[in-house]
Design a protein around this motif. Structure first.
Motif, mmCIF file in Angstrom:
data_model
loop_
_atom_site.group_PDB
_atom_site.id
_atom_site.type_symbol
_atom_site.label_atom_id
_atom_site.label_comp_id
_atom_site.label_asym_id
_atom_site.label_seq_id
_atom_site.Cartn_x
_atom_site.Cartn_y
_atom_site.Cartn_z
ATOM 1 N N THR A 15 0.854 64.310 97.925
ATOM 2 C CA THR A 15 1.207 63.608 96.695
ATOM 3 C C THR A 15 0.176 62.531 96.368
ATOM 4 O OG1 THR A 15 3.545 64.015 97.126
ATOM 5 C CG2 THR A 15 3.023 62.302 95.542
ATOM 6 N N LEU A 16 -0.256 61.786 97.373
ATOM 7 C CA LEU A 16 -1.280 60.758 97.157
ATOM 8 C C LEU A 16 -2.601 61.386 96.714
ATOM 9 C CD1 LEU A 16 -0.586 58.418 100.192
ATOM 10 C CD2 LEU A 16 -0.211 57.893 97.785
ATOM 11 N N ARG A 17 -2.973 62.499 97.341
ATOM 12 C CA ARG A 17 -4.217 63.187 96.981
ATOM 13 C C ARG A 17 -4.162 63.696 95.538
ATOM 14 N NH1 ARG A 17 -3.906 67.113 100.520
ATOM 15 N NH2 ARG A 17 -4.578 65.735 102.172
ATOM 16 N N ASP A 18 -3.038 64.305 95.150
ATOM 17 C CA ASP A 18 -2.880 64.807 93.781
ATOM 18 C C ASP A 18 -2.925 63.676 92.766
ATOM 19 O OD1 ASP A 18 -2.687 67.354 94.810
ATOM 20 O OD2 ASP A 18 -0.496 67.456 94.635
ATOM 21 N N SER A 19 -2.291 62.556 93.088
ATOM 22 C CA SER A 19 -2.287 61.428 92.155
ATOM 23 C C SER A 19 -3.683 60.824 92.023
ATOM 24 C CB SER A 19 -1.280 60.370 92.589
ATOM 25 O OG SER A 19 -1.682 59.796 93.810
ATOM 26 N N ARG A 20 -4.442 60.796 93.113
ATOM 27 C CA ARG A 20 -5.814 60.284 93.055
ATOM 28 C C ARG A 20 -6.672 61.176 92.162
ATOM 29 N NH1 ARG A 20 -9.840 62.101 96.270
ATOM 30 N NH2 ARG A 20 -8.244 62.906 97.608
ATOM 31 N N ARG A 21 -6.556 62.483 92.344
ATOM 32 C CA ARG A 21 -7.317 63.421 91.500
ATOM 33 C C ARG A 21 -6.939 63.262 90.028
ATOM 34 N NH1 ARG A 21 -6.610 68.304 95.654
ATOM 35 N NH2 ARG A 21 -8.419 67.858 96.957
ATOM 36 N N THR A 22 -5.647 63.117 89.763
ATOM 37 C CA THR A 22 -5.181 62.943 88.384
ATOM 38 C C THR A 22 -5.728 61.655 87.789
ATOM 39 O OG1 THR A 22 -3.156 64.173 88.871
ATOM 40 C CG2 THR A 22 -3.137 62.751 86.934
ATOM 41 N N ALA A 23 -5.652 60.570 88.542
ATOM 42 C CA ALA A 23 -6.130 59.278 88.028
ATOM 43 C C ALA A 23 -7.634 59.307 87.776
ATOM 44 C CB ALA A 23 -5.776 58.157 89.007
ATOM 45 N N ILE A 31 -20.844 50.275 78.410
ATOM 46 C CA ILE A 31 -19.980 50.313 77.233
ATOM 47 C C ILE A 31 -18.783 49.379 77.383
ATOM 48 C CG2 ILE A 31 -18.593 51.794 75.736
ATOM 49 C CD1 ILE A 31 -20.486 54.084 76.516
ATOM 50 N N GLU A 32 -17.916 49.685 78.323
ATOM 51 C CA GLU A 32 -16.727 48.844 78.536
ATOM 52 C C GLU A 32 -16.038 49.236 79.829
ATOM 53 O OE1 GLU A 32 -13.104 51.067 76.212
ATOM 54 O OE2 GLU A 32 -14.411 49.831 74.990
ATOM 55 N N ILE A 33 -15.078 48.414 80.214
ATOM 56 C CA ILE A 33 -14.250 48.722 81.376
ATOM 57 C C ILE A 33 -13.215 49.762 80.957
ATOM 58 C CG2 ILE A 33 -12.533 47.813 82.993
ATOM 59 C CD1 ILE A 33 -14.030 45.132 82.821
ATOM 60 N N VAL A 34 -13.050 50.787 81.779
ATOM 61 C CA VAL A 34 -12.043 51.806 81.516
ATOM 62 C C VAL A 34 -11.070 51.851 82.692
ATOM 63 C CG1 VAL A 34 -13.392 53.263 79.950
ATOM 64 C CG2 VAL A 34 -13.604 53.591 82.394
ATOM 65 N N THR A 35 -9.823 52.152 82.380
ATOM 66 C CA THR A 35 -8.805 52.258 83.420
ATOM 67 C C THR A 35 -7.951 53.488 83.185
ATOM 68 O OG1 THR A 35 -7.187 50.953 82.196
ATOM 69 C CG2 THR A 35 -8.619 49.747 83.709
ATOM 70 N N ALA A 36 -7.335 53.938 84.252
ATOM 71 C CA ALA A 36 -6.378 55.042 84.183
ATOM 72 C C ALA A 36 -5.277 54.741 85.182
ATOM 73 C CB ALA A 36 -7.052 56.362 84.504
ATOM 74 N N GLU A 37 -4.063 54.989 84.771
ATOM 75 C CA GLU A 37 -2.916 54.719 85.624
ATOM 76 C C GLU A 37 -2.174 56.018 85.907
ATOM 77 O OE1 GLU A 37 -3.228 53.243 82.552
ATOM 78 O OE2 GLU A 37 -4.218 51.453 83.288
ATOM 79 N N CYS A 38 -1.655 56.132 87.101
ATOM 80 C CA CYS A 38 -0.882 57.314 87.482
ATOM 81 C C CYS A 38 0.306 56.838 88.310
ATOM 82 C CB CYS A 38 -1.762 58.272 88.284
ATOM 83 S SG CYS A 38 -0.900 59.753 88.819
ATOM 84 N N ALA A 39 1.492 56.925 87.733
ATOM 85 C CA ALA A 39 2.714 56.558 88.467
ATOM 86 C C ALA A 39 3.315 57.837 89.030
ATOM 87 C CB ALA A 39 3.707 55.873 87.545
#
Length: 161
Positions: free
Chosen positions: A102-110, A67-75
């Protein structure tokens, strides 16, 4: 004695809810969409559950449409105490579990946000998933995690993945 405007049950002195105190607790919860909202959110989460692969293909997947490239950002930022303890760990050595969490939580969120983006465009999988970490500030207390991949539609060759 006052009665609930919806169901007619008797209301006590301290059991009034809703606009003007005219509803019982359960009718007010229904009015606010408590149970239905939770069920809708759970159903959406089940629909969003997509297959994520770091590779382009898998033996049991037949990709029918890209379909297309998808992205997600998490700051995310480290608070002052996490920064302090990370600095101490920097000097004396060892692992900083607060930073790792914090890194693990942000990875899961992203990755969850990546699944949501794929679901929005009608995909049931994301292949070629890549995670990139970028430091946003010179002090090292703000990091941006970008997850990207290709949203695809696949048919499973087997009943189980």
């Amino acid at each position: 004695m006052a009665k609930c405007a919806e169901c007619g049950t008797n209301l006590g002195a301290f059991s009034t809810y809703g606009p003007g105190g005219t509803l019982c607790k359960s009718c007010n919860k229904t009015r606010l969409g408590g149970k239905e909202k939770a069920q809708t959110k759970q159903a959406l989460n089940e629909q969003i559950e997509a297959v994520l692969l770091t590779t382009e293909t898998a033996p049991n997947l037949n990709i029918t449409d890209r379909i297309e490239i998808v992205t997600a950002e998490c700051a995310f930022g480290m608070n002052m105490f996490k920064d302090l303890f990370a600095s101490i760990r920097d000097i004396v050595g060892g692992r900083s579990e607060a930073v790792q969490k914090t890194l693990r939580d942000s990875r899961r969120t992203a990755l969850y946000e990546l699944k949501k983006e794929a679901h929005k465009v009608g995909a049931n999988a994301v292949v070629g998933v890549d995670l990139d970490y970028v430091e946003l500030s010179g002090a090292g207390n703000m990091v941006l995690l970008v997850a990207s991949g290709t949203a695809v539609i696949f048919e499973s060759k087997e009943a189980t993945l």
